[in-house]
Design a protein around this motif. Structure first.
Motif, PDB file in Angstrom:
ATOM      1  N   TYR A 169       0.824  -1.204   0.000  1.00 51.40           N
ATOM      2  CA  TYR A 169       0.000   0.000   0.000  1.00 51.40           C
ATOM      3  C   TYR A 169       0.860   1.257   0.000  1.00 51.40           C
ATOM      4  CZ  TYR A 169      -4.111  -2.815   0.287  1.00 51.40           C
ATOM      5  OH  TYR A 169      -5.106  -3.708  -0.037  1.00 51.40           O
ATOM      6  N   ASP A 170       0.463   2.178  -0.871  1.00 48.70           N
ATOM      7  CA  ASP A 170       1.292   3.355  -1.127  1.00 48.70           C
ATOM      8  C   ASP A 170       0.921   4.550  -0.258  1.00 48.70           C
ATOM      9  OD1 ASP A 170       0.587   2.038  -4.140  1.00 48.70           O
ATOM     10  OD2 ASP A 170       2.713   2.375  -3.669  1.00 48.70           O
ATOM     11  N   TYR A 171      -0.322   4.609   0.140  1.00 48.00           N
ATOM     12  CA  TYR A 171      -0.794   5.795   0.867  1.00 48.00           C
ATOM     13  C   TYR A 171      -1.530   5.373   2.128  1.00 48.00           C
ATOM     14  CZ  TYR A 171      -0.052   7.623  -3.838  1.00 48.00           C
ATOM     15  OH  TYR A 171       0.491   7.942  -5.060  1.00 48.00           O
ATOM     16  N   TRP A 172      -1.344   6.159   3.186  1.00 46.47           N
ATOM     17  CA  TRP A 172      -1.923   5.826   4.480  1.00 46.47           C
ATOM     18  C   TRP A 172      -2.527   7.065   5.125  1.00 46.47           C
ATOM     19  CZ3 TRP A 172      -1.872   0.867   6.448  1.00 46.47           C
ATOM     20  CH2 TRP A 172      -1.098  -0.059   5.748  1.00 46.47           C
ATOM     21  N   GLY A 173      -3.602   6.831   5.865  1.00 49.31           N
ATOM     22  CA  GLY A 173      -4.144   7.883   6.712  1.00 49.31           C
ATOM     23  C   GLY A 173      -3.398   7.938   8.030  1.00 49.31           C
ATOM     24  N   GLN A 174      -3.812   8.843   8.887  1.00 48.93           N
ATOM     25  CA  GLN A 174      -3.121   9.050  10.154  1.00 48.93           C
ATOM     26  C   GLN A 174      -3.576   8.079  11.228  1.00 48.93           C
ATOM     27  OE1 GLN A 174      -5.719  10.764   9.184  1.00 48.93           O
ATOM     28  NE2 GLN A 174      -7.065  10.887  10.973  1.00 48.93           N
ATOM     29  N   GLY A 175      -4.671   7.387  10.995  1.00 46.49           N
ATOM     30  CA  GLY A 175      -5.178   6.403  11.938  1.00 46.49           C
ATOM     31  C   GLY A 175      -6.234   6.976  12.871  1.00 46.49           C
ATOM     32  N   THR A 176      -7.113   6.100  13.325  1.00 45.12           N
ATOM     33  CA  THR A 176      -8.137   6.478  14.294  1.00 45.12           C
ATOM     34  C   THR A 176      -8.240   5.374  15.343  1.00 45.12           C
ATOM     35  OG1 THR A 176     -10.436   7.224  14.561  1.00 45.12           O
ATOM     36  CG2 THR A 176     -10.057   5.488  12.925  1.00 45.12           C
ATOM     37  N   GLN A 177      -8.304   5.773  16.606  1.00 44.92           N
ATOM     38  CA  GLN A 177      -8.279   4.805  17.704  1.00 44.92           C
ATOM     39  C   GLN A 177      -9.663   4.197  17.928  1.00 44.92           C
ATOM     40  OE1 GLN A 177      -5.600   3.808  19.881  1.00 44.92           O
ATOM     41  NE2 GLN A 177      -7.119   2.284  20.504  1.00 44.92           N
ATOM     42  N   VAL A 178      -9.675   2.882  18.035  1.00 45.64           N
ATOM     43  CA  VAL A 178     -10.886   2.150  18.422  1.00 45.64           C
ATOM     44  C   VAL A 178     -10.569   1.386  19.693  1.00 45.64           C
ATOM     45  CG1 VAL A 178     -12.460   0.278  17.815  1.00 45.64           C
ATOM     46  CG2 VAL A 178     -11.779   1.949  16.075  1.00 45.64           C
ATOM     47  N   THR A 179     -11.362   1.609  20.725  1.00 47.71           N
ATOM     48  CA  THR A 179     -11.166   0.932  22.000  1.00 47.71           C
ATOM     49  C   THR A 179     -12.458   0.242  22.391  1.00 47.71           C
ATOM     50  OG1 THR A 179      -9.562   2.611  22.708  1.00 47.71           O
ATOM     51  CG2 THR A 179     -10.497   1.181  24.414  1.00 47.71           C
ATOM     52  N   VAL A 180     -12.367  -1.063  22.628  1.00 49.13           N
ATOM     53  CA  VAL A 180     -13.531  -1.857  22.989  1.00 49.13           C
ATOM     54  C   VAL A 180     -13.339  -2.344  24.423  1.00 49.13           C
ATOM     55  CG1 VAL A 180     -15.006  -3.799  22.378  1.00 49.13           C
ATOM     56  CG2 VAL A 180     -13.739  -2.581  20.590  1.00 49.13           C
ATOM     57  N   SER A 181     -14.244  -1.943  25.284  1.00 49.10           N
ATOM     58  CA  SER A 181     -14.140  -2.331  26.690  1.00 49.10           C
ATOM     59  C   SER A 181     -14.942  -3.595  26.951  1.00 49.10           C
ATOM     60  CB  SER A 181     -14.653  -1.205  27.573  1.00 49.10           C
ATOM     61  OG  SER A 181     -16.017  -0.956  27.321  1.00 49.10           O
ATOM     62  N   SER A 182     -14.463  -4.382  27.902  1.00 47.65           N
ATOM     63  CA  SER A 182     -15.144  -5.656  28.213  1.00 47.65           C
ATOM     64  C   SER A 182     -16.198  -5.460  29.290  1.00 47.65           C
ATOM     65  CB  SER A 182     -14.117  -6.686  28.659  1.00 47.65           C
ATOM     66  OG  SER A 182     -13.405  -6.210  29.760  1.00 47.65           O
TER      67      SER A 182
END
Length: 124
Positions: free
Chosen positions: A111-124
């Motif tokens: 993959y040539d291009y990437w975004g900055q990312g977004t956090q996903v947090t799943v609590s139990s």
């Protein structure tokens, strides 16, 4: 160049849902395939889902998310979403949108291009 910007991450309880969106801009006509990857703390970046629907391709998914996640995009390749249902604590990670200019295996190096990312947090 292609720019990708993700949104939609957050904190959710196990069993809940989130929808991530990725908006592309720039030379989007050069995009062959879009995908979502994720990276959990202390782990490598792993493929989640990929899409080439704009040329009639079927989406593909990592085994760990099949039946729970759905990738979708518009034919203009300007938006790619990831609907995540039945979330599990193991889905906690930074999620990245990515775009590739050529065909190849679903590994980060393709993959040539990437975004900055977004956090996903799943609590139990």
């Amino acid at each position: 160049q292609v720019q990708l910007v993700e949104s939609g991450g957050g904190l959710v309880q196990a069993g809940g849902s989130l929808r991530l969106s990725c908006i592309t801009s720039g030379r989007v006509f050069s995009i062959y395939r879009t995908a979502w990857f994720r990276q959990a703390p202390g782990k490598g970046r792993e493929f989640v889902a990929g899409d080439t629907s704009w040329i009639g391709g079927a989406p593909n998914y990592a085994d760990s998310v099949k039946g729970r996640f759905t990738i979708s995009s518009d034919n203009a390749r300007r938006r790619v979403d990831l609907q995540m249902n039945s979330l599990e604590p193991e889905d906690t990670a930074v999620y990245y949108c990515a775009a590739a200019r050529h065909w190849g295996p679903d590994t980060p190096g393709v993959y040539d291009y990437w975004g900055q990312g977004t956090q996903v947090t799943v609590s139990s």
